[in-house]
Design a protein around this motif. Structure first.
Motif, PDB file in Angstrom:
ATOM      1  N   LYS A  56      -1.621  -6.916   1.589  1.00 43.25           N
ATOM      2  CA  LYS A  56      -1.350  -7.824   0.213  1.00 43.25           C
ATOM      3  C   LYS A  56      -2.107  -6.925  -0.919  1.00 43.25           C
ATOM      4  O   LYS A  56      -1.795  -7.160  -2.079  1.00 43.25           O
ATOM      5  N   ALA A  57      -3.170  -6.382  -0.535  1.00 50.03           N
ATOM      6  CA  ALA A  57      -4.084  -5.939  -1.775  1.00 50.03           C
ATOM      7  C   ALA A  57      -3.515  -4.804  -2.262  1.00 50.03           C
ATOM      8  O   ALA A  57      -3.691  -3.998  -3.490  1.00 50.03           O
ATOM      9  N   GLN A  58      -2.298  -4.077  -1.541  1.00 50.47           N
ATOM     10  CA  GLN A  58      -1.772  -3.029  -2.228  1.00 50.47           C
ATOM     11  C   GLN A  58      -0.405  -2.987  -3.210  1.00 50.47           C
ATOM     12  O   GLN A  58       0.158  -4.215  -2.694  1.00 50.47           O
ATOM     13  N   GLN A  59      -0.252  -2.279  -4.157  1.00 48.67           N
ATOM     14  CA  GLN A  59       0.842  -2.733  -5.121  1.00 48.67           C
ATOM     15  C   GLN A  59       1.789  -1.358  -4.834  1.00 48.67           C
ATOM     16  O   GLN A  59       1.600  -0.289  -4.643  1.00 48.67           O
ATOM     17  N   PHE A  60       3.276  -1.845  -4.112  1.00 46.71           N
ATOM     18  CA  PHE A  60       4.173  -1.009  -3.841  1.00 46.71           C
ATOM     19  C   PHE A  60       5.283  -0.599  -4.779  1.00 46.71           C
ATOM     20  O   PHE A  60       5.648  -1.706  -5.469  1.00 46.71           O
ATOM     21  N   ASN A  61       5.629   0.725  -5.279  1.00 45.17           N
ATOM     22  CA  ASN A  61       6.683   0.821  -6.090  1.00 45.17           C
ATOM     23  C   ASN A  61       7.938   1.333  -5.394  1.00 45.17           C
ATOM     24  O   ASN A  61       8.717   1.600  -5.943  1.00 45.17           O
ATOM     25  N   THR A  62       7.876   1.721  -4.052  1.00 47.56           N
ATOM     26  CA  THR A  62       9.028   2.160  -3.182  1.00 47.56           C
ATOM     27  C   THR A  62       9.149   1.361  -2.067  1.00 47.56           C
ATOM     28  O   THR A  62       7.968   1.022  -1.566  1.00 47.56           O
ATOM     29  N   GLU A  63      10.177   1.431  -1.190  1.00 45.40           N
ATOM     30  CA  GLU A  63      10.062   1.049   0.381  1.00 45.40           C
ATOM     31  C   GLU A  63       9.473   1.871   1.072  1.00 45.40           C
ATOM     32  O   GLU A  63       8.737   1.513   2.207  1.00 45.40           O
ATOM     33  N   GLU A  64       9.506   3.237   0.639  1.00 42.45           N
ATOM     34  CA  GLU A  64       8.699   4.244   1.457  1.00 42.45           C
ATOM     35  C   GLU A  64       7.235   3.926   1.591  1.00 42.45           C
ATOM     36  O   GLU A  64       6.649   4.078   2.480  1.00 42.45           O
ATOM     37  N   GLU A  65       6.662   3.637   0.584  1.00 42.57           N
ATOM     38  CA  GLU A  65       5.182   3.318   0.223  1.00 42.57           C
ATOM     39  C   GLU A  65       5.254   2.163   1.144  1.00 42.57           C
ATOM     40  O   GLU A  65       3.908   2.291   1.833  1.00 42.57           O
ATOM     41  N   PHE A  66       5.661   0.915   1.164  1.00 38.48           N
ATOM     42  CA  PHE A  66       5.496   0.036   1.771  1.00 38.48           C
ATOM     43  C   PHE A  66       5.597   0.360   3.223  1.00 38.48           C
ATOM     44  O   PHE A  66       4.601  -0.202   4.013  1.00 38.48           O
ATOM     45  N   GLN A  67       6.446   1.035   3.626  1.00 36.21           N
ATOM     46  CA  GLN A  67       6.775   1.399   5.257  1.00 36.21           C
ATOM     47  C   GLN A  67       5.683   2.205   5.625  1.00 36.21           C
ATOM     48  O   GLN A  67       5.137   1.872   6.777  1.00 36.21           O
ATOM     49  N   SER A  68       5.337   3.108   4.816  1.00 29.49           N
ATOM     50  CA  SER A  68       4.316   4.186   5.239  1.00 29.49           C
ATOM     51  C   SER A  68       2.787   3.353   5.369  1.00 29.49           C
ATOM     52  O   SER A  68       2.290   3.559   6.405  1.00 29.49           O
ATOM     53  N   LEU A  69       2.324   2.374   4.598  1.00 28.26           N
ATOM     54  CA  LEU A  69       1.300   1.796   4.732  1.00 28.26           C
ATOM     55  C   LEU A  69       1.357   0.839   5.921  1.00 28.26           C
ATOM     56  O   LEU A  69       0.314   0.722   6.679  1.00 28.26           O
ATOM     57  N   HIS A  70       2.483   0.238   6.280  1.00 26.22           N
ATOM     58  CA  HIS A  70       2.716  -0.578   7.373  1.00 26.22           C
ATOM     59  C   HIS A  70       2.575   0.214   8.649  1.00 26.22           C
ATOM     60  O   HIS A  70       1.671  -0.289   9.392  1.00 26.22           O
TER      61      HIS A  70
END
Ligand SMILES: Nc1nc2c(ncn2[C@@H]2O[C@H](COP(=O)(O)OP(=O)(O)O)[C@@H](O)[C@H]2O)c(=O)[nH]1
Ligand SMILES: [Mg+2]
Length: 430
Positions: free
Chosen positions: A22-36
Motif C-alpha cells: 500500500k505504501a508504494q505508488q505503481f505506474n505499470t502492471e509490471e511494477e505492481f507484479q514485481s513488488l508483489h
C-alpha cells in the motif's frame, strides 16, 4: 499453542505484505507484479524463520500463506485499478475537452490549422505525462489519448485539401457534371463538430420527396436507377418513416412521411427533426400527447451524440395550388425552420412546369433557394445531362449555404437547450 503462534506469524506476514504494497505508488502492471513477487518471497522467508514445529507441516503453512497473499494481491490490485481508472478517465476527459472546444471553434481544419494542432497535441501529451499518480492504467490511457489525437490528425489535411478544392470551383463549373460531382463527393465537414450533413426533406404527401431522394442518389452514384426510397405506392404504401440515404461519406438525404396539411402537430414534428430531436427509421407520428413529445425530448437530451448539421428542404409539386392561407402558414413555418437551423430552407419544386406560379410565390416569401426540378421516376429515368445538372447544382448550393453557416460560431450545447425549451413550450400549446 504452537498452532496459534504459527497462525499469528501468518497474519503478521500478510499484514506486513499489505502495508508495504500500500505504501508504494505503481505506474505499470509490471511494477505492481514485481513488488508483489519480492514481498511474497520476503513473507515466506520470514515465516520459515518464525515457524514453530507442530503436527501441521511448515509446507502446509507456507501453502496457506501463499494463498492468503494471492487473495490480498487480488484485493490490492482492484483498489489500484479502480483509483487509476478514475484518475486517468478524469484526466483524459479534461484534455479531450480542450481539443473538442478547439474543433468546435474550427481552429484546426483551416489553412495553418495543422501546425496549430500538432503544437496542441505535443502539449496535451506533455501535460498527460507530467501528471503524476496516474497509476497502473497510465499506459493504457496514454494509448487511448494518442489514438484519439491521431484520428483527428489524419482528418485535417483531407479537410483542408477539400476546402482548397471548394475554393477552386469556378463559375463555369456549374455546367460541368464531373466538376460538380467531384465537388460534392469531396465535401467534408470540419471534423469533431458534426457527425453528418443531413438534407432533411419535408412536404405534402405525393409531391415527390421519395422520387427526389432516388434522383439525388442516382445522380451521384453513376450506377443504375433504383427506387430506394419507395416512390409513390411502390413498396406497398406511402412513405411513413424518416429514413436517411447516404449520398457521400459526409452527406445524407433524409426522406420523410408526407403531411396532408401543415398544422401545428406536423410543424412540431418537423421542427423536432430539424433540431436533432427526432429518431430515424421509425414511423413518423404527427399526433402525439404532450407526455409522449416531452419524453422523446428528454430521451434525446440524455444522448451524448455528436450532432448532425441539418439543412431544411421543402419539397412541393409545381402543380400544387397554394391558397393564401396555406401560403401564410408555410411562410411562417419556413421562417421558423430558418431561425432554428440557422440555414434558410431550400424549396424544391418538383414536376417542373414553366407556367407554375409557385416560383414567384416562394420568392415573395423571401426564399432565395427555389429549385425547380424534374425528378427521375420509375416510369422515366433515362439519364439526362440537364436533369443531372439540376440535382448537382441543388447539392452544390446546399454546400455553399452550409459553408456560409459554418463561419458562425454556434455553441451546440447552448443551442440544444434553446431548441428543447422552444419545443417544450410549443408542445404545451398544441
Ligand atoms: N412527372 C413527375 N412525376 C413525379 C415527379 N416527382 C414525383 N413524381 C410522381 O409523383 C408521385 C409521388 O411521388 P413520391 O416521390 O412518392 O412522393 P412523396 O409522397 O412526396 O414521397 C409518383 O407517382 C411519382 O412518380 C416529377 O418531378 N415529375
Ligand atoms: Mg415518399
Amino acid at each position: 499453542m504452537t498452532l496459534e503462534k504459527n497462525q499469528s506469524s501468518i497474519r503478521r506476514s500478510t499484514e506486513s505484505y499489505e502495508n508495504k504494497m500500500k505504501a508504494q505508488q505503481f505506474n505499470t502492471e509490471e511494477e505492481f507484479q514485481s513488488l508483489h513477487e519480492s514481498l511474497q518471497e520476503e513473507a515466506l522467508r520470514e515465516f520459515e524463520k518464525s515457524y514453530v514445529t507442530h503436527e501441521k507441516s511448515q509446507d502446509e503453512y507456507l501453502h496457506q500463506l501463499e494463498k492468503d497473499l494471492k487473495e490480498k494481491r487480488g484485493e490490492l490490485w482492484k483498489i489500484c485499478e479502480d483509483s487509476s481508472l478514475k484518475k486517468c478517465e478524469d484526466l483524459l476527459k479534461k484534455l479531450k475537452c480542450d481539443v473538442d472546444q478547439a474543433l468546435k471553434e474550427n481552429k484546426y481544419h483551416v489553412t495553418g490549422g495543422f501546425d496549430a494542432f500538432l503544437k496542441d497535441k505535443d502539449n496535451i501529451i506533455r501535460v498527460y505525462n507530467e501528471q503524476t499518480d496516474k497509476g497502473i492504467k497510465a499506459q493504457e490511457f496514454l494509448k487511448k489519448l494518442s489514438d484519439y489525437l491521431e484520428g483527428i490528425e489524419n482528418t485535417i489535411p483531407k479537410t483542408v485539401q477539400a476546402a482548397k478544392k471548394r475554393k477552386q470551383l469556378k463559375r463555369g463549373d456549374s455546367r460541368d457534371c464531373d466538376q460538380l460531382s467531384d465537388y460534392v463527393q469531396d465535401y467534408q465537414l470540419p471534423a469533431g463538430r458534426f457527425d453528418r450533413l443531413l438534407i432533411q426533406l419535408f412536404g405534402y404527401v405525393g409531391h415527390g420527396k421519395s422520387s427526389f431522394v432516388n434522383s439525388c442518389v442516382y445522380t451521384l452514384s453513376n450506377g443504375k436507377f433504383q427506387d430506394l426510397a419507395g416512390e409513390g405506392i411502390s413498396n406497398g404504401g406511402k412513405t411513413m418513416e424518416r429514413r436517411a440515404y447516404e449520398l457521400t461519406s459526409t452527406i445524407s438525404i433524409v426522406d420523410n412521411r408526407g403531411f396532408a396539411m401543415l398544422g401545428d402537430a406536423e410543424a412540431w414534428e418537423i421542427y423536432a427533426q430539424l433540431c436533432n430531436f427526432a429518431p430515424f427509421n421509425e414511423k413518423v407520428e404527427w399526433n402525439k400527447s404532450f407526455q409522449v413529445r416531452n419524453d422523446g425530448l428528454i430521451r434525446k437530451m440524455k444522448e451524448n451524440k455528436t450532432p448532425d448539421l441539418i439543412v431544411p428542404a421543402f419539397v412541393c409539386s409545381s402543380e400544387h395550388n397554394l391558397s393564401d392561407a396555406e401560403s401564410s402558414s408555410i411562410k411562417m413555418f419556413l421562417r421558423k425552420a430558418h431561425q432554428l437551423t440557422g440555414i434558410q430552407p431550400f424549396v424544391v419544386l418538383t414536376k417542373d412546369r414553366k407556367d407554375s406560379g409557385l416560383r414567384t410565390k416562394f420568392a415573395q416569401m423571401g426564399i432565395e433557394n427555389v429549385c425547380p426540378i424534374e425528378n427521375y421516376i420509375i416510369s422515366d429515368h433515362f439519364s439526362d445531362r440537364h436533369k443531372h445538372l439540376n440535382f448537382l447544382n441543388f447539392l452544390k448550393d446546399i454546400l455553399q449555404a452550409v459553408n456560409f453557416h459554418l463561419h458562425e460560431s454556434v455553441n451546440f450545447e447552448t443551442q440544444r437547450y434553446e431548441w428543447m425549451s422552444f419545443l417544450m413550450q410549443m408542445a404545451n400549446n398544441i
